[in-house]
Scaffold this active site. Structure first.
Site, PDB file in Angstrom:
ATOM      1  N   MET A  11       0.827  -1.205   0.000  1.00 23.37           N
ATOM      2  CA  MET A  11       0.000   0.000   0.000  1.00 23.37           C
ATOM      3  C   MET A  11       0.863   1.256   0.000  1.00 23.37           C
ATOM      4  SD  MET A  11      -3.399  -0.522   0.056  1.00 23.37           S
ATOM      5  CE  MET A  11      -4.232   0.687   1.096  1.00 23.37           C
ATOM      6  N   LYS A 188     -14.020   3.355   8.467  1.00 26.15           N
ATOM      7  CA  LYS A 188     -13.301   2.287   7.763  1.00 26.15           C
ATOM      8  C   LYS A 188     -13.561   0.930   8.423  1.00 26.15           C
ATOM      9  CE  LYS A 188     -10.265   0.647   4.753  1.00 26.15           C
ATOM     10  NZ  LYS A 188      -9.695  -0.576   5.255  1.00 26.15           N
ATOM     11  N   GLU A 195     -17.589  -5.318   4.041  1.00 25.24           N
ATOM     12  CA  GLU A 195     -16.798  -6.080   3.064  1.00 25.24           C
ATOM     13  C   GLU A 195     -16.807  -7.568   3.405  1.00 25.24           C
ATOM     14  OE1 GLU A 195     -12.099  -6.513   2.731  1.00 25.24           O
ATOM     15  OE2 GLU A 195     -12.775  -4.501   2.195  1.00 25.24           O
TER      16      GLU A 195
END
Length: 339
Positions: A11, A188, A195
């Site tokens: 990332m 998040k 998710e």
């Protein structure tokens, strides 16, 4: 604008690349010097240590941490004494928002701003951009707007859900100041809980399609195996890659996760390269805990988390105990592994 980046893994490295391509300057430190070499070749400045990184950046500085959650406190402890009042520390990893509250208070006493930025985009973020969910005080968030705007996808050809893009603010460009300290990682956290549930739904649906030929398979005949009442109803041999592909086009369940699912099935329809042991990095657990604390029922998200535990053997003992109880009260034997 200049940004310091600590962490140059999958990332962090791609975020640096995206910033460099957007005209920003980046000073990068990583415990692994080999991770820095390709970034230096693309225009980044390598720092040998946290102190070297700080020395290479004029105040006021902004230093982004892209390290595992377990390493954030140690990284902050190394950096904080080196920073000046007015500098900004950003944690862009998957951190528990409760830790953000503690860190923000501690750094505020030193005059250092702390921002928590939930970052979604994975290895595709370099080209697609990163969805950013930001927590912290308004002034440092505003100061770093050029950085957030560069990392985010921008309009990406997606129309605003209401009004025009200007009315939707930065959310229509892929980044949002969600609220005070902890807010970014709270959003998040819930994002990742969702998710888990979406991934589980795709996986379960595909598994059912894969089992739709059960009527064509030989089935054990014994007291421990439930009979298939109407074998003629289950004699389909579905092309799973093709089904995933057609669902991508006009279906109400189309999504980026479905795109990735279709790609995986196209490359390996039997998924033979995977053992099926699914990791969870913490966000699903924190989501469920927040749901318990606030009395919000989240049965889908909870079941998705528990299925990940089971995939790694977490249900092995209870399943053995179930077999033991069945054997004890009825003399039932366990079926063979392929039954």
């Amino acid at each position: 604008m200049q940004l310091g980046m600590v962490g140059a893994g999958r990332m962090g490295a791609n975020m640096v690349r995206r910033l460099l391509r957007g005209g920003h300057a980046c000073v990068v430190h990583s415990p692994s010097p080999a991770e820095l070499e390709p970034l230096v070749a693309e225009g980044a400045v390598a720092a040998a240590s946290p102190s070297d990184l700080v020395a290479r950046m004029p105040a006021p500085r902004a230093v982004w941490l892209m390290v595992p959650a377990a390493a954030v406190d140690a990284t902050i402890d190394a950096l904080a004494p080196l920073l000046d009042r007015g500098d900004i520390l950003i944690d862009g990893g998957n951190t528990h928002y409760v830790d953000d509250l503690r860190r923000a208070r501690s750094l505020e006493a030193r005059g250092i701003h702390y921002l928590d930025v939930g970052t979604s985009g994975g290895v595709w973020g370099l080209e697609r951009g990163y969805c950013l969910m930001i927590g912290g005080a308004g002034e440092p968030v505003h100061r770093l707007d050029p950085i957030f705007a560069c990392l985010a996808p921008g309009g990406a050809g997606i129309a605003a859900s209401h009004g025009d893009a200007a009315d939707a603010g930065t959310a229509a460009r892929g980044y949002l100041h969600c609220g005070p300290s902890g807010a970014g990682h709270f959003v998040k956290m819930v994002h990742n809980g969702i998710e888990y549930g979406m991934m589980a739904a795709y996986a379960e649906g595909m598994a059912l399609l894969a089992a739709a030929d059960a009527g064509s398979r030989e089935r054990a005949v014994n007291a421990g195996t439930a009979p298939l009442g109407a074998p003629e109803n289950y004699r389909y041999e579905f092309d799973l890659p093709a089904i995933a592909e057609v669902w991508r086009r006009g279906s109400v369940i189309s999504s980026w996760l479905l795109d990735l699912t279709a790609g995986a099935l196209a490359q390996d329809p039997d998924l033979s390269r995977y053992a099926g042991r699914v990791a969870d990095s913490g966000e699903g657990r924190w989501t469920v805990q927040a749901a318990v604390d606030t009395s919000v029922p989240v049965p889908v998200l909870t079941a998705a988390l528990y299925s990940r535990f089971a995939s790694r053997g977490g249900a092995d003992f209870q399943n053995r105990l179930l077999s033991a109880m069945r054997h004890a009260f009825g003399g039932h034997q366990e079926p063979p592994p392929d039954a």
